[in-house]
Structures are given as C-alpha cells and as structure tokens.
Design a protein around this motif. Structure first.
Motif, mmCIF file in Angstrom:
data_model
loop_
_atom_site.group_PDB
_atom_site.id
_atom_site.type_symbol
_atom_site.label_atom_id
_atom_site.label_comp_id
_atom_site.label_asym_id
_atom_site.label_seq_id
_atom_site.Cartn_x
_atom_site.Cartn_y
_atom_site.Cartn_z
ATOM 1 N N ILE A 51 0.836 -1.197 0.000
ATOM 2 C CA ILE A 51 0.000 0.000 0.000
ATOM 3 C C ILE A 51 0.875 1.252 0.000
ATOM 4 N N SER A 52 0.728 2.073 -1.028
ATOM 5 C CA SER A 52 1.420 3.356 -1.080
ATOM 6 C C SER A 52 0.529 4.449 -0.500
ATOM 7 N N ALA A 53 -0.754 4.344 -0.811
ATOM 8 C CA ALA A 53 -1.704 5.370 -0.390
ATOM 9 C C ALA A 53 -3.118 4.843 -0.624
ATOM 10 N N TYR A 54 -4.083 5.545 -0.082
ATOM 11 C CA TYR A 54 -5.472 5.297 -0.468
ATOM 12 C C TYR A 54 -6.276 6.551 -0.232
ATOM 13 N N PHE A 55 -7.438 6.590 -0.881
ATOM 14 C CA PHE A 55 -8.315 7.713 -0.613
ATOM 15 C C PHE A 55 -9.729 7.218 -0.357
ATOM 16 N N ILE A 56 -10.442 7.992 0.446
ATOM 17 C CA ILE A 56 -11.837 7.694 0.780
ATOM 18 C C ILE A 56 -12.676 8.897 0.391
ATOM 19 N N HIS A 57 -13.774 8.643 -0.293
ATOM 20 C CA HIS A 57 -14.688 9.703 -0.724
ATOM 21 C C HIS A 57 -16.076 9.373 -0.175
ATOM 22 N N TYR A 58 -16.559 10.238 0.723
ATOM 23 C CA TYR A 58 -17.893 10.032 1.283
ATOM 24 C C TYR A 58 -18.655 11.338 1.181
ATOM 25 N N LYS A 59 -19.729 11.306 0.369
ATOM 26 C CA LYS A 59 -20.486 12.528 0.061
ATOM 27 C C LYS A 59 -19.507 13.548 -0.522
ATOM 28 N N ASN A 60 -19.322 14.686 0.132
ATOM 29 C CA ASN A 60 -18.383 15.683 -0.397
ATOM 30 C C ASN A 60 -17.083 15.723 0.393
ATOM 31 N N ASN A 61 -16.840 14.706 1.177
ATOM 32 C CA ASN A 61 -15.636 14.662 2.006
ATOM 33 C C ASN A 61 -14.599 13.716 1.396
ATOM 34 N N TYR A 62 -13.351 14.169 1.422
ATOM 35 C CA TYR A 62 -12.260 13.361 0.884
ATOM 36 C C TYR A 62 -11.174 13.190 1.931
ATOM 37 N N LEU A 63 -10.623 11.990 1.990
ATOM 38 C CA LEU A 63 -9.503 11.710 2.870
ATOM 39 C C LEU A 63 -8.422 10.996 2.083
ATOM 40 N N SER A 78 2.928 9.483 -4.529
ATOM 41 C CA SER A 78 1.660 8.878 -4.122
ATOM 42 C C SER A 78 0.581 9.938 -3.906
ATOM 43 N N ALA A 79 0.988 11.078 -3.333
ATOM 44 C CA ALA A 79 0.036 12.165 -3.098
ATOM 45 C C ALA A 79 -0.493 12.723 -4.420
ATOM 46 N N ALA A 80 0.404 12.886 -5.413
ATOM 47 C CA ALA A 80 -0.018 13.368 -6.727
ATOM 48 C C ALA A 80 -0.926 12.349 -7.406
ATOM 49 N N HIS A 81 -0.624 11.083 -7.236
ATOM 50 C CA HIS A 81 -1.462 9.995 -7.744
ATOM 51 C C HIS A 81 -2.884 10.120 -7.190
ATOM 52 N N GLU A 82 -2.991 10.368 -5.886
ATOM 53 C CA GLU A 82 -4.320 10.498 -5.267
ATOM 54 C C GLU A 82 -5.051 11.738 -5.751
ATOM 55 N N LEU A 83 -4.308 12.795 -6.084
ATOM 56 C CA LEU A 83 -4.943 13.996 -6.621
ATOM 57 C C LEU A 83 -5.682 13.694 -7.920
ATOM 58 N N TYR A 84 -5.130 12.768 -8.710
ATOM 59 C CA TYR A 84 -5.841 12.375 -9.932
ATOM 60 C C TYR A 84 -7.214 11.815 -9.579
ATOM 61 N N HIS A 85 -7.263 10.929 -8.612
ATOM 62 C CA HIS A 85 -8.553 10.349 -8.214
ATOM 63 C C HIS A 85 -9.504 11.436 -7.709
ATOM 64 N N THR A 99 1.478 2.681 -5.998
ATOM 65 C CA THR A 99 1.820 3.607 -7.063
ATOM 66 C C THR A 99 3.106 3.241 -7.793
ATOM 67 N N PHE A 100 3.351 3.977 -8.895
ATOM 68 C CA PHE A 100 4.542 3.842 -9.723
ATOM 69 C C PHE A 100 4.600 2.469 -10.391
#
Length: 255
Positions: A51-63, A78-85, A99-100
C-alpha cells in the motif's frame, strides 16, 4: 494503449497545473496543497505492505492516506497519484493504491493516476527549462539537483530523464546502481527525499468530524471504529490521550 493513456494523463495534469497556477514550476509542497483543497490528509507508516496510499470519498468529504514508511519522494508521487482520483474519479468511493506501477496496474484509472503524477510533478517543459539553466550536459550532480528541485524520488527522476531522452539506457543503468546515501552526502545534498519519514499525522479536524458524527448518532460505533482504524487509531487510543490531557490539567500550576 499505454501511450494513449499517458497522453490523456498529460493533458489532465497540465489542466490542473494551470488551474493551480504552477505553470512550469515545481509543486512547492504537495501536502499543503492537498490540505488547501479541503482534503483531509493522514500519514502513517505501514511496513511490509504494497500500500502506497489510499483515498476515501464520502459525500463531499475526501480523505487521503499516505504510507510514511516509504521515502518522502515516493510519498510525494503517491500524493499526486491520489490527486488524480480526487479530480477525475468522482464516482469512486475509495481505492487502495500501489503507485509507480504504470501499465502493470490492475485497472485503467490507476495507470492514468500514475502518469498524471509524473506529469504533474515533473512537467516536460519544466524539466527542459531546468536543464537549459543548469546545462544540458547531464551528470549525477545535476540529476540529484533536479530531483531535489522537483521533490521526487531518485528513481522517478531517472525514469523521467530516460523517457524524455535526456539520458540513454546505459546512463540510466549506471546511475541506477549508485549508493544514494553516500553519493548525496559526498555532493552535499540533504537525504530527506530518499529516506522514509515514518511519521504519523492525523489532522485534528478529522477526529473532530468523526466524533461529531458519532456523538450525533449519524454513524454507528462500529463505523466510528472502522474510520479510526483507517488511520491506525482506536477508541482506546483516544481515551488514553484524554487521560493524559486530564492529568496535565490536574498537575498544572497557576502563578
């Protein structure tokens, strides 16, 4: 297929860079950028994990979660990768990322996110501008200087220079085998980017939002525990922190 995806990611990275006002310049602090967008950013070391990173999207909240057991340069990628999502995968509720990996990724979105990270952090025009200023005769000193300027991993910079044709395969192979710590030290560069930070960072706002939702019965205790677990915490951890704060108040003195 890969070239088509990279072109698409390159266009999107350019769009976001223009939107954020970066032009050809490097991203000064991608973590501060993420938080300025209202995204909750968390970091914690996870060892022996892909695991490099992950993101969670709930309603209008992002983590965003970043694995701080990786080098700081890898964390930036990894942070730039998550920005794409964040910008282009609004339909996703969340995803775990290694990532990568590019074309070896398990789906198109992950491949796009990797290529996006490359072009977002190391835009082609920015790379050429940098080497026009420091001289196009590329050596290890200039590669490390470029790596520090764009705040990426050494490997990411090497791959970028090879893809752009600024170094050839033999140079890439030779530079890939150098001992990074001793080379950085000998040339007087900080080793910050090539070392894991191993930090745990959880914004207070995240814990406040969680507790508020739990206290108002908007999420169950089970969900509360799961969200805490996502950032490596438990209710017991928070109780310990409260006890420490209470003890500090009891032992404080007024003068």
């Amino acid at each position: 297929m890969a070239n088509t995806l990279e072109t698409k990611a390159k266009i999107r990275a350019s769009e976001i860079r223009d939107k954020l006002g970066f032009s050809k310049e490097p991203v000064a602090n991608i973590f501060s950028l993420i938080e300025s967008l209202g995204i909750l950013l968390t970091k914690k070391p996870i060892y022996d994990s892909n695991i490099s990173a992950y993101f969670i999207h709930y309603k209008n909240n992002y983590l965003f979660f970043i694995n701080s057991a990786h080098t700081l340069g890898r964390q930036h990628f990894s942070a730039a990768h998550e920005l794409y999502h964040y910008y282009y995968d609004k339909n996703l509720n969340g995803t775990i990322c290694d990532t990568f990996k590019f074309k070896n990724q398990r789906n198109e979105s992950e491949t796009l996110a990797d290529y996006f990270a490359v072009h977002f952090l190391m835009p082609e025009d920015g790379i050429y501008k940098f080497f026009n200023l420091v001289g196009e005769d590329i050596d290890i000193n200039k590669i490390i200087k470029a790596q520090n300027y764009f705040k990426v991993s050494f490997k990411a910079m090497l791959v970028r220079l090879k893809v752009l044709g600024l170094i050839d395969k033999s140079e890439y192979d030779r530079y890939s085998t150098i001992h990074l710590n001793s080379t950085f030290a000998r040339l007087g560069y900080t080793r910050e980017l090539i070392r894991p930070t191993e930090e745990t960072y959880i914004p207070q706002s995240y814990l406040e939002i969680l507790y508020e939702n739990y206290d108002k019965n908007q999420i169950t205790e089970r969900a509360y525990k799961e969200y805490l677990s996502d950032v490596g915490l438990s209710i017991e951890d928070l109780k310990i922190e409260e006890e420490v704060e209470d003890l500090a108040e009891e032992t404080s003195f007024d003068y």
